[in-house]
Design a protein around this motif. Structure first.
Motif, PDB file in Angstrom:
ATOM      1  N   SER A  41       0.834  -1.212   0.000  1.00  0.00           N
ATOM      2  CA  SER A  41       0.000   0.000   0.000  1.00  0.00           C
ATOM      3  C   SER A  41       0.862   1.253   0.000  1.00  0.00           C
ATOM      4  O   SER A  41       0.587   2.210  -0.733  1.00  0.00           O
ATOM      5  N   LYS A  42       1.906   1.242   0.811  1.00  0.00           N
ATOM      6  CA  LYS A  42       2.819   2.390   0.848  1.00  0.00           C
ATOM      7  C   LYS A  42       3.525   2.560  -0.489  1.00  0.00           C
ATOM      8  O   LYS A  42       3.710   3.684  -0.966  1.00  0.00           O
ATOM      9  N   LEU A  43       3.911   1.456  -1.096  1.00  0.00           N
ATOM     10  CA  LEU A  43       4.569   1.505  -2.397  1.00  0.00           C
ATOM     11  C   LEU A  43       3.630   2.091  -3.449  1.00  0.00           C
ATOM     12  O   LEU A  43       4.027   2.948  -4.237  1.00  0.00           O
ATOM     13  N   GLU A  44       2.380   1.646  -3.441  1.00  0.00           N
ATOM     14  CA  GLU A  44       1.401   2.184  -4.391  1.00  0.00           C
ATOM     15  C   GLU A  44       1.195   3.676  -4.190  1.00  0.00           C
ATOM     16  O   GLU A  44       1.065   4.427  -5.167  1.00  0.00           O
ATOM     17  N   ALA A  45       1.208   4.130  -2.945  1.00  0.00           N
ATOM     18  CA  ALA A  45       1.056   5.567  -2.662  1.00  0.00           C
ATOM     19  C   ALA A  45       2.249   6.348  -3.200  1.00  0.00           C
ATOM     20  O   ALA A  45       2.085   7.436  -3.768  1.00  0.00           O
ATOM     21  N   LYS A  46       3.448   5.794  -3.034  1.00  0.00           N
ATOM     22  CA  LYS A  46       4.646   6.464  -3.555  1.00  0.00           C
ATOM     23  C   LYS A  46       4.613   6.549  -5.076  1.00  0.00           C
ATOM     24  O   LYS A  46       4.985   7.566  -5.657  1.00  0.00           O
ATOM     25  N   VAL A  47       4.162   5.486  -5.720  1.00  0.00           N
ATOM     26  CA  VAL A  47       4.064   5.483  -7.181  1.00  0.00           C
ATOM     27  C   VAL A  47       3.052   6.531  -7.640  1.00  0.00           C
ATOM     28  O   VAL A  47       3.317   7.299  -8.577  1.00  0.00           O
ATOM     29  N   SER A  48       1.912   6.595  -6.980  1.00  0.00           N
ATOM     30  CA  SER A  48       0.888   7.587  -7.333  1.00  0.00           C
ATOM     31  C   SER A  48       1.415   9.009  -7.172  1.00  0.00           C
ATOM     32  O   SER A  48       1.193   9.861  -8.037  1.00  0.00           O
ATOM     33  N   GLU A  49       2.119   9.244  -6.078  1.00  0.00           N
ATOM     34  CA  GLU A  49       2.676  10.580  -5.844  1.00  0.00           C
ATOM     35  C   GLU A  49       3.737  10.907  -6.887  1.00  0.00           C
ATOM     36  O   GLU A  49       3.798  12.028  -7.390  1.00  0.00           O
ATOM     37  N   SER A  50       4.554   9.936  -7.238  1.00  0.00           N
ATOM     38  CA  SER A  50       5.573  10.158  -8.265  1.00  0.00           C
ATOM     39  C   SER A  50       4.928  10.514  -9.604  1.00  0.00           C
ATOM     40  O   SER A  50       5.387  11.418 -10.307  1.00  0.00           O
ATOM     41  N   LEU A  51       3.847   9.823  -9.951  1.00  0.00           N
ATOM     42  CA  LEU A  51       3.139  10.130 -11.201  1.00  0.00           C
ATOM     43  C   LEU A  51       2.530  11.529 -11.175  1.00  0.00           C
ATOM     44  O   LEU A  51       2.563  12.250 -12.173  1.00  0.00           O
ATOM     45  N   ARG A  52       1.990  11.918 -10.021  1.00  0.00           N
ATOM     46  CA  ARG A  52       1.420  13.258  -9.886  1.00  0.00           C
ATOM     47  C   ARG A  52       2.512  14.306 -10.066  1.00  0.00           C
ATOM     48  O   ARG A  52       2.333  15.297 -10.789  1.00  0.00           O
ATOM     49  N   LEU A  53       3.664  14.074  -9.445  1.00  0.00           N
ATOM     50  CA  LEU A  53       4.773  15.014  -9.571  1.00  0.00           C
ATOM     51  C   LEU A  53       5.281  15.075 -11.009  1.00  0.00           C
ATOM     52  O   LEU A  53       5.672  16.139 -11.493  1.00  0.00           O
ATOM     53  N   LEU A  54       5.271  13.942 -11.679  1.00  0.00           N
ATOM     54  CA  LEU A  54       5.707  13.906 -13.076  1.00  0.00           C
ATOM     55  C   LEU A  54       4.783  14.754 -13.949  1.00  0.00           C
ATOM     56  O   LEU A  54       5.248  15.496 -14.817  1.00  0.00           O
ATOM     57  N   LYS A  55       3.472  14.659 -13.690  1.00  0.00           N
ATOM     58  CA  LYS A  55       2.515  15.483 -14.435  1.00  0.00           C
ATOM     59  C   LYS A  55       2.792  16.971 -14.240  1.00  0.00           C
ATOM     60  O   LYS A  55       2.587  17.772 -15.144  1.00  0.00           O
ATOM     61  N   ASP A  56       3.251  17.320 -13.027  1.00  0.00           N
ATOM     62  CA  ASP A  56       3.564  18.714 -12.717  1.00  0.00           C
ATOM     63  C   ASP A  56       4.988  19.095 -13.120  1.00  0.00           C
ATOM     64  O   ASP A  56       5.445  20.207 -12.842  1.00  0.00           O
ATOM     65  N   LEU A  57       5.688  18.157 -13.760  1.00  0.00           N
ATOM     66  CA  LEU A  57       7.062  18.355 -14.235  1.00  0.00           C
ATOM     67  C   LEU A  57       8.037  18.719 -13.105  1.00  0.00           C
ATOM     68  O   LEU A  57       8.986  19.461 -13.312  1.00  0.00           O
ATOM     69  N   GLU A  58       7.805  18.159 -11.938  1.00  0.00           N
ATOM     70  CA  GLU A  58       8.713  18.368 -10.810  1.00  0.00           C
ATOM     71  C   GLU A  58       9.730  17.230 -10.811  1.00  0.00           C
ATOM     72  O   GLU A  58       9.710  16.326  -9.973  1.00  0.00           O
ATOM     73  N   ILE A  59      10.635  17.313 -11.786  1.00  0.00           N
ATOM     74  CA  ILE A  59      11.543  16.213 -12.092  1.00  0.00           C
ATOM     75  C   ILE A  59      12.445  15.853 -10.910  1.00  0.00           C
ATOM     76  O   ILE A  59      12.653  14.672 -10.628  1.00  0.00           O
ATOM     77  N   GLY A  60      12.964  16.826 -10.192  1.00  0.00           N
ATOM     78  CA  GLY A  60      13.828  16.546  -9.053  1.00  0.00           C
ATOM     79  C   GLY A  60      13.119  15.709  -7.997  1.00  0.00           C
ATOM     80  O   GLY A  60      13.684  14.756  -7.450  1.00  0.00           O
ATOM     81  N   LYS A  61      11.876  16.057  -7.725  1.00  0.00           N
ATOM     82  CA  LYS A  61      11.090  15.301  -6.747  1.00  0.00           C
ATOM     83  C   LYS A  61      10.745  13.918  -7.284  1.00  0.00           C
ATOM     84  O   LYS A  61      10.699  12.945  -6.523  1.00  0.00           O
ATOM     85  N   VAL A  62      10.496  13.819  -8.588  1.00  0.00           N
ATOM     86  CA  VAL A  62      10.196  12.520  -9.202  1.00  0.00           C
ATOM     87  C   VAL A  62      11.390  11.591  -9.032  1.00  0.00           C
ATOM     88  O   VAL A  62      11.229  10.421  -8.653  1.00  0.00           O
ATOM     89  N   VAL A  63      12.581  12.095  -9.282  1.00  0.00           N
ATOM     90  CA  VAL A  63      13.795  11.291  -9.123  1.00  0.00           C
ATOM     91  C   VAL A  63      13.919  10.807  -7.683  1.00  0.00           C
ATOM     92  O   VAL A  63      14.215   9.633  -7.424  1.00  0.00           O
ATOM     93  N   SER A  64      13.665  11.700  -6.739  1.00  0.00           N
ATOM     94  CA  SER A  64      13.736  11.340  -5.328  1.00  0.00           C
ATOM     95  C   SER A  64      12.719  10.248  -4.981  1.00  0.00           C
ATOM     96  O   SER A  64      13.052   9.260  -4.314  1.00  0.00           O
TER      97      SER A  64
END
Length: 61
Positions: A18-41
């Motif tokens: 569940s935690k992993l799925e939440a991290k993936v969802s957040e990473s995808l949201r950040l990617l949509k916002d083009l926050e590449i540094g946070k996506v990498v993290s």
């Protein structure tokens, strides 16, 4: 795997997934916002999380 009588030292795999799925969802949201540094993290954290889960499975197998 639990149904097949595998036992893991960390019995909270469902919580970990569940935690992993939440991290993936957040990473995808950040990617949509083009926050590449946070996506990498987030992606590095996701990778570490997956590695930990594989290590736990390998110990049991």
């Amino acid at each position: 795997m639990i149904e097949e009588s595998y036992r893991f030292s960390d019995d909270n795999f469902e919580v970990l997934i569940s935690k992993l799925e939440a991290k993936v969802s957040e990473s995808l949201r950040l990617l949509k916002d083009l926050e590449i540094g946070k996506v990498v993290s987030y992606n590095n954290a996701i990778s570490d999380h997956i590695d930990y889960m594989y290590e736990e499975m390998e110990k049991e197998i």
